[in-house]
Scaffold this motif. Structure first.
Motif, PDB file in Angstrom:
ATOM      1  N   ILE A 202       0.993  -1.234   0.018  1.00 19.64           N
ATOM      2  CA  ILE A 202       0.171   0.004  -0.081  1.00 19.64           C
ATOM      3  C   ILE A 202       0.860   1.290   0.077  1.00 19.64           C
ATOM      4  O   ILE A 202       1.628   1.544   0.834  1.00 19.64           O
ATOM      5  N   GLY A 203       0.938   1.989  -1.116  1.00 15.14           N
ATOM      6  CA  GLY A 203       1.464   3.113  -1.280  1.00 15.14           C
ATOM      7  C   GLY A 203       0.898   4.549  -0.846  1.00 15.14           C
ATOM      8  O   GLY A 203      -0.341   4.760  -1.258  1.00 15.14           O
ATOM      9  N   ILE A 204       1.585   5.184  -0.323  1.00 13.09           N
ATOM     10  CA  ILE A 204       0.939   6.977  -0.258  1.00 13.09           C
ATOM     11  C   ILE A 204       1.816   7.991  -1.001  1.00 13.09           C
ATOM     12  O   ILE A 204       3.104   7.483  -1.249  1.00 13.09           O
ATOM     13  N   PRO A 205       1.403   8.967  -1.483  1.00 16.83           N
ATOM     14  CA  PRO A 205       2.041   9.930  -1.968  1.00 16.83           C
ATOM     15  C   PRO A 205       3.366  10.180  -1.248  1.00 16.83           C
ATOM     16  O   PRO A 205       3.235  10.359   0.071  1.00 16.83           O
ATOM     17  N   SER A 206       4.731  10.548  -1.868  1.00 16.46           N
ATOM     18  CA  SER A 206       5.613  10.789  -1.088  1.00 16.46           C
ATOM     19  C   SER A 206       5.565  12.162  -0.142  1.00 16.46           C
ATOM     20  O   SER A 206       6.348  12.148   1.001  1.00 16.46           O
TER      21      SER A 206
ATOM     22  N   ASN B 137      -6.132  11.398   4.626  1.00 16.18           N
ATOM     23  CA  ASN B 137      -6.489  11.337   3.388  1.00 16.18           C
ATOM     24  C   ASN B 137      -6.092  10.200   2.611  1.00 16.18           C
ATOM     25  O   ASN B 137      -4.795   9.924   2.366  1.00 16.18           O
ATOM     26  N   LYS B 138      -7.108   9.104   2.322  1.00 17.17           N
ATOM     27  CA  LYS B 138      -6.824   7.744   1.890  1.00 17.17           C
ATOM     28  C   LYS B 138      -7.070   7.845   0.293  1.00 17.17           C
ATOM     29  O   LYS B 138      -6.742   6.846  -0.426  1.00 17.17           O
ATOM     30  N   LYS B 139      -7.627   8.806  -0.197  1.00 16.38           N
ATOM     31  CA  LYS B 139      -8.073   8.839  -1.620  1.00 16.38           C
ATOM     32  C   LYS B 139      -7.017   8.652  -2.598  1.00 16.38           C
ATOM     33  O   LYS B 139      -7.100   8.381  -3.714  1.00 16.38           O
TER      34      LYS B 139
ATOM     35  N   PHE C 293      -2.444   0.897  -4.675  1.00 16.69           N
ATOM     36  CA  PHE C 293      -2.072  -0.442  -4.313  1.00 16.69           C
ATOM     37  C   PHE C 293      -1.112  -1.046  -5.543  1.00 16.69           C
ATOM     38  O   PHE C 293      -1.298  -0.927  -6.485  1.00 16.69           O
ATOM     39  N   PHE C 294       0.071  -1.514  -4.959  1.00 15.99           N
ATOM     40  CA  PHE C 294       1.303  -1.962  -5.725  1.00 15.99           C
ATOM     41  C   PHE C 294       1.175  -3.643  -5.716  1.00 15.99           C
ATOM     42  O   PHE C 294       1.375  -3.981  -4.449  1.00 15.99           O
TER      43      PHE C 294
ATOM     44  N   ASN D 140     -10.413  -3.402  -0.445  1.00 17.02           N
ATOM     45  CA  ASN D 140     -10.389  -3.499   1.105  1.00 17.02           C
ATOM     46  C   ASN D 140      -9.301  -2.649   1.783  1.00 17.02           C
ATOM     47  O   ASN D 140      -9.479  -2.268   2.959  1.00 17.02           O
ATOM     48  N   ALA D 141      -8.113  -2.383   0.985  1.00 17.86           N
ATOM     49  CA  ALA D 141      -7.139  -1.550   1.357  1.00 17.86           C
ATOM     50  C   ALA D 141      -7.342   0.142   1.176  1.00 17.86           C
ATOM     51  O   ALA D 141      -6.531   0.792   1.480  1.00 17.86           O
TER      52      ALA D 141
END
Length: 455
Positions: free
Chosen positions: A368-372, A380-382, A386-387, A411-412
């Protein structure tokens, strides 16, 4: 006149009787005496001299059934089994001059020799004769059962094994034979009963432990299989196959190094080609999993040379042939966990993302990746993505598998998915990704990314 006639006739009769006795002694009794002396030569292992004398008797036209019996003995001792069988059969065919007990001895010899020659139908006939002559001896019933077993006539084999047990229920070999027969026919409970009885009666009956191991595998009892195979390694007959099964058990439970040890041991003990190929292939799998691709390729090439269509060996060869000239792809696929985490971070960085959470499996990794520029504590999950990192080139991408990946993404709470795959995506995967928030990164694109991030 009558008296004179008697005086003349009586001496003549006496002379005739004497001549007949002499002829009898030399024609009838002397060959017997000669054969007795030849028997002594055979007993003393003077085989060539005995053979020469018997040959002379045959050339003189004085051969008897006993002559052929002694010839059979000579050729049997010399190791010429086919000729020995022929001579014993001639002896029985001509009959006479040998006792009933000697005839039974010849039947016993013929049964064993014919069995050794693989002439099982002829051997069966001899064992049937012997079983009738020795109705209280289970040995001949066992031999008959074995022959029927080899001919896959399991009903007949079962019948004779059971007859042998009626004579001696404490015979571990009879229990073992019934146990393996019931294993072959899928009667698991009966098989287990007789195999356990065999090892109860003979605790070092290692062949029986091997079949108990196979039976445990069939019943998905891994721990029992491990226990039984650990004893079956002392079986001369099944040593190699036992090592192979132990390797499979350990490999499937994730104990790769221990599995490799058993696969390597199996290579010198397995005789049949198909299982030897499997042992070599599995050895290659272990080296592959341990990251020693060069060693894995040694075994994969051996398998490929011997049988090019064995399992997925062609895919393996094609895959690692490419890796041998592409170090970056090789590093992606075989690097250890900590090294691969670094590669993941760099690839995510290429997309201006960083890992929030990672899930490692044998052939792929979910991230699960988030913006750097976001903090891991951001609500903020939007923009979470998903990698999925595949580390093999031979995935089938079935519709069910793709559906499950999509479910994990949802689900993630991720809005987009990247599937990174070091091969070429099949058409169904490409079609599936259309009109979805899914980006497929194949080998070509992955290599471009490597150039950019300097993996």
């Amino acid at each position: 006149m009558f008296l004179m006639s008697l005086i003349i006739i009586v001496p003549i009769i006496i002379i005739v009787i004497i001549i007949a006795a002499v002829i009898y002694l030399f024609v009838v009794q002397t060959p017997s005496l000669k054969l007795d002396s030849i028997k002594q030569l055979i007993d003393n292992n003077n085989l060539d001299e005995a053979l020469a004398k018997l040959t002379k008797i045959i050339q003189d036209g004085k051969a008897t059934p006993r002559t052929h019996m002694y010839l059979g003995d000579i050729f049997e001792k010399k190791g010429d089994i086919n000729t020995a069988v022929m001579e014993y059969q001639k002896c029985l065919k001509e009959g006479g001059f040998i006792s009933d007990s000697e005839q039974l001895v010849i039947h016993i010899k013929l049964a064993e020799l014919l069995n050794r020659l693989g002439r099982v139908d002829d051997a069966l006939g001899e064992y049937l004769i012997l079983a009738k002559q020795y109705p209280n001896d289970p040995y001949y019933l066992m031999q008959i059962g074995d022959i029927f077993f080899s001919k896959k006539k399991f009903g007949n084999a079962t019948n004779y094994y059971k007859q042998a047990l009626l004579l001696n229920n404490s015979n571990p070999i009879a229990h073992y034979n019934l146990g393996r027969l019931y294993y072959m026919t899928g009667l698991n409970s009966d098989s287990e009963f007789h195999l356990k009885k065999a090892v109860e009666l003979s605790p070092k009956f290692y062949d029986a432990y091997y079949y108990l191991g196979l039976l445990s595998l069939r019943q998905s009892q891994g721990n029992n299989a491990l226990m039984y195979f650990s004893k079956a390694v002392y079986s001369n007959k099944f040593k190699g196959l036992t090592y192979l099964n132990l390797g499979n058990l350990l490999f499937n439970s994730g104990k790769t190094e221990e599995a490799l040890n058993f696969f390597l041991k199996s290579l010198s003990s397995i005789n049949d080609k198909e299982n030897l190929l499997l042992a070599k292939y599995n050895t290659g799998l272990c080296y592959e999993k341990l990251g020693n691709i060069d060693k894995a390729m040694e075994y994969f090439r051996e398998v490929y040379i011997e049988k090019a269509d064995f399992k997925d060996i062609q895919t393996k060869i094609a895959l690692y042939s490419e890796l041998s000239v592409n170090d970056k792809l090789k590093e992606y696929m075989i690097s250890k966990k900590n090294e691969f985490e670094t590669i993941i971070n760099r690839i995510l960085g290429y997309f201006k993302y960083k890992p929030l959470e990672s899930f490692f499996y044998d052939k792929f990794v979910y991230v699960i990746g988030i913006p750097s520029n976001l903090s891991p504590d951001s609500t903020n999950k939007k923009d979470n993505h998903f990698f999925v990192f595949y580390r093999t080139m031979n995935d089938s991408f079935t519709d069910d598998e793709l559906f499950l990946i999509k479910e994990k993404m949802v689900n993630a709470n991720c809005s987009k998915m990247y599937i990174i795959y070091p091969g070429e995506f099949p058409d169904n995967a490409k079609k599936w990704s259309e009109n979805r928030d899914v980006m497929l990164i194949d080998k070509t694109k992955l290599l471009e990314i490597f150039e950019s991030i300097k993996v």
